[in-house]
Design a protein around this motif. Sequence first.
Motif, PDB file in Angstrom:
ATOM      1  N   LEU A  13      11.653  14.028 -10.121  1.00 34.87           N
ATOM      2  CA  LEU A  13      12.204  14.685  -8.933  1.00 34.87           C
ATOM      3  C   LEU A  13      11.429  15.959  -8.604  1.00 34.87           C
ATOM      4  CD1 LEU A  13      14.319  15.075  -6.710  1.00 34.87           C
ATOM      5  CD2 LEU A  13      15.736  16.240  -8.419  1.00 34.87           C
ATOM      6  N   ALA A  14      11.185  16.778  -9.585  1.00 34.57           N
ATOM      7  CA  ALA A  14      10.463  18.036  -9.358  1.00 34.57           C
ATOM      8  C   ALA A  14       9.064  17.763  -8.817  1.00 34.57           C
ATOM      9  CB  ALA A  14      10.386  18.847 -10.652  1.00 34.57           C
ATOM     10  N   ARG A  15       8.371  16.798  -9.406  1.00 33.12           N
ATOM     11  CA  ARG A  15       7.023  16.462  -8.928  1.00 33.12           C
ATOM     12  C   ARG A  15       7.076  15.908  -7.503  1.00 33.12           C
ATOM     13  NH1 ARG A  15       6.837  14.260 -14.141  1.00 33.12           N
ATOM     14  NH2 ARG A  15       6.833  12.165 -13.283  1.00 33.12           N
ATOM     15  N   PHE A  16       8.066  15.061  -7.215  1.00 33.93           N
ATOM     16  CA  PHE A  16       8.239  14.471  -5.887  1.00 33.93           C
ATOM     17  C   PHE A  16       8.439  15.573  -4.845  1.00 33.93           C
ATOM     18  CE2 PHE A  16      10.892  12.545  -2.546  1.00 33.93           C
ATOM     19  CZ  PHE A  16      10.234  11.343  -2.303  1.00 33.93           C
ATOM     20  N   ILE A  17       9.305  16.521  -5.131  1.00 34.81           N
ATOM     21  CA  ILE A  17       9.574  17.613  -4.201  1.00 34.81           C
ATOM     22  C   ILE A  17       8.331  18.470  -3.998  1.00 34.81           C
ATOM     23  CG2 ILE A  17      10.857  19.786  -3.917  1.00 34.81           C
ATOM     24  CD1 ILE A  17      13.287  18.277  -5.142  1.00 34.81           C
ATOM     25  N   ALA A  18       7.660  18.828  -5.078  1.00 33.42           N
ATOM     26  CA  ALA A  18       6.452  19.658  -4.968  1.00 33.42           C
ATOM     27  C   ALA A  18       5.373  18.951  -4.153  1.00 33.42           C
ATOM     28  CB  ALA A  18       5.935  20.006  -6.359  1.00 33.42           C
ATOM     29  N   ALA A  22       4.090  20.120  -0.381  1.00 30.88           N
ATOM     30  CA  ALA A  22       2.670  20.394  -0.116  1.00 30.88           C
ATOM     31  C   ALA A  22       2.157  19.529   1.033  1.00 30.88           C
ATOM     32  CB  ALA A  22       1.852  20.151  -1.383  1.00 30.88           C
ATOM     33  N   ALA A  23       2.534  18.255   1.033  1.00 31.98           N
ATOM     34  CA  ALA A  23       2.072  17.333   2.079  1.00 31.98           C
ATOM     35  C   ALA A  23       2.670  17.666   3.444  1.00 31.98           C
ATOM     36  CB  ALA A  23       2.413  15.895   1.699  1.00 31.98           C
ATOM     37  N   SER A  24       3.830  18.322   3.458  1.00 37.47           N
ATOM     38  CA  SER A  24       4.491  18.643   4.725  1.00 37.47           C
ATOM     39  C   SER A  24       3.774  19.748   5.483  1.00 37.47           C
ATOM     40  CB  SER A  24       5.947  19.063   4.476  1.00 37.47           C
ATOM     41  OG  SER A  24       6.008  20.393   3.965  1.00 37.47           O
ATOM     42  N   ALA A  65      13.601  17.735   5.810  1.00 33.15           N
ATOM     43  CA  ALA A  65      12.717  18.904   5.759  1.00 33.15           C
ATOM     44  C   ALA A  65      11.401  18.590   5.056  1.00 33.15           C
ATOM     45  CB  ALA A  65      13.424  20.061   5.053  1.00 33.15           C
ATOM     46  N   LEU A  66      11.461  17.731   4.033  1.00 33.97           N
ATOM     47  CA  LEU A  66      10.251  17.350   3.289  1.00 33.97           C
ATOM     48  C   LEU A  66       9.497  16.210   3.967  1.00 33.97           C
ATOM     49  CD1 LEU A  66      11.671  17.420  -0.339  1.00 33.97           C
ATOM     50  CD2 LEU A  66      10.000  19.010   0.642  1.00 33.97           C
ATOM     51  N   ARG A  67      10.146  15.593   4.964  1.00 35.32           N
ATOM     52  CA  ARG A  67       9.568  14.439   5.663  1.00 35.32           C
ATOM     53  C   ARG A  67       9.282  13.309   4.667  1.00 35.32           C
ATOM     54  NH1 ARG A  67       5.933  18.804   8.413  1.00 35.32           N
ATOM     55  NH2 ARG A  67       7.280  19.441  10.098  1.00 35.32           N
ATOM     56  N   CYS A  68      10.316  13.009   3.878  1.00 36.74           N
ATOM     57  CA  CYS A  68      10.176  11.959   2.866  1.00 36.74           C
ATOM     58  C   CYS A  68      11.359  11.003   2.962  1.00 36.74           C
ATOM     59  CB  CYS A  68      10.099  12.571   1.466  1.00 36.74           C
ATOM     60  SG  CYS A  68      11.633  13.347   0.899  1.00 36.74           S
ATOM     61  N   SER A  69      11.322   9.974   2.162  1.00 36.46           N
ATOM     62  CA  SER A  69      12.380   8.975   2.135  1.00 36.46           C
ATOM     63  C   SER A  69      13.666   9.561   1.545  1.00 36.46           C
ATOM     64  CB  SER A  69      11.933   7.782   1.283  1.00 36.46           C
ATOM     65  OG  SER A  69      13.030   6.975   0.932  1.00 36.46           O
ATOM     66  N   THR A  70      14.743   9.470   2.301  1.00 34.37           N
ATOM     67  CA  THR A  70      16.042   9.929   1.816  1.00 34.37           C
ATOM     68  C   THR A  70      16.471   9.105   0.611  1.00 34.37           C
ATOM     69  OG1 THR A  70      16.640  10.570   4.063  1.00 34.37           O
ATOM     70  CG2 THR A  70      18.444  10.382   2.484  1.00 34.37           C
ATOM     71  N   VAL A  71      16.205   7.819   0.655  1.00 29.29           N
ATOM     72  CA  VAL A  71      16.598   6.930  -0.444  1.00 29.29           C
ATOM     73  C   VAL A  71      15.877   7.319  -1.730  1.00 29.29           C
ATOM     74  CG1 VAL A  71      16.572   4.544  -1.288  1.00 29.29           C
ATOM     75  CG2 VAL A  71      17.196   5.024   1.085  1.00 29.29           C
TER      76      VAL A  71
END
Length: 133
Positions: A13-18, A22-24, A65-71
């Motif tokens: 989770l931490a790596r996914f968020i980071a 960064a990609a956002s 906000a992260l522009r990622c998959s909610t799932v």
Amino acid sequence: MTDNTEHRSRSKLARFIAEHAAASGRTFQEVALAAGYSRASNIIRAFATDQAKVPLDRVAALADALRCSTVELFELSLERHFDQETFRRLRPLFFRDVTANERAWLTALKEVSGEGDPILDSDRAARLKTLFD
């Protein structure tokens, strides 16, 4: 401890968020504000370094906000909230098992279509069919 070792020791989770922050192209502060945190000081950094768990009721706003998959974010957040056995038992209630290959297809479809949820109309279905004939 090196940055690489620290990166590996953090939760998925931490790596996914980071990585998604960064990609956002946004700072942690900007992501926090976009996710609705009014006192956003260091909350996203705390999530990205495993100092805090993402509240489950904030996953959807954070994913936007992260522009990622909610799932994906929800699954990783649940995994972080519960011990391994509890998560293993809860997972089927929320998620249909999707293989790594299926996820790769879905990601590719979203990328090539330029849409987050591309509609499979008859034209697109016909073009896909030709790939497999």
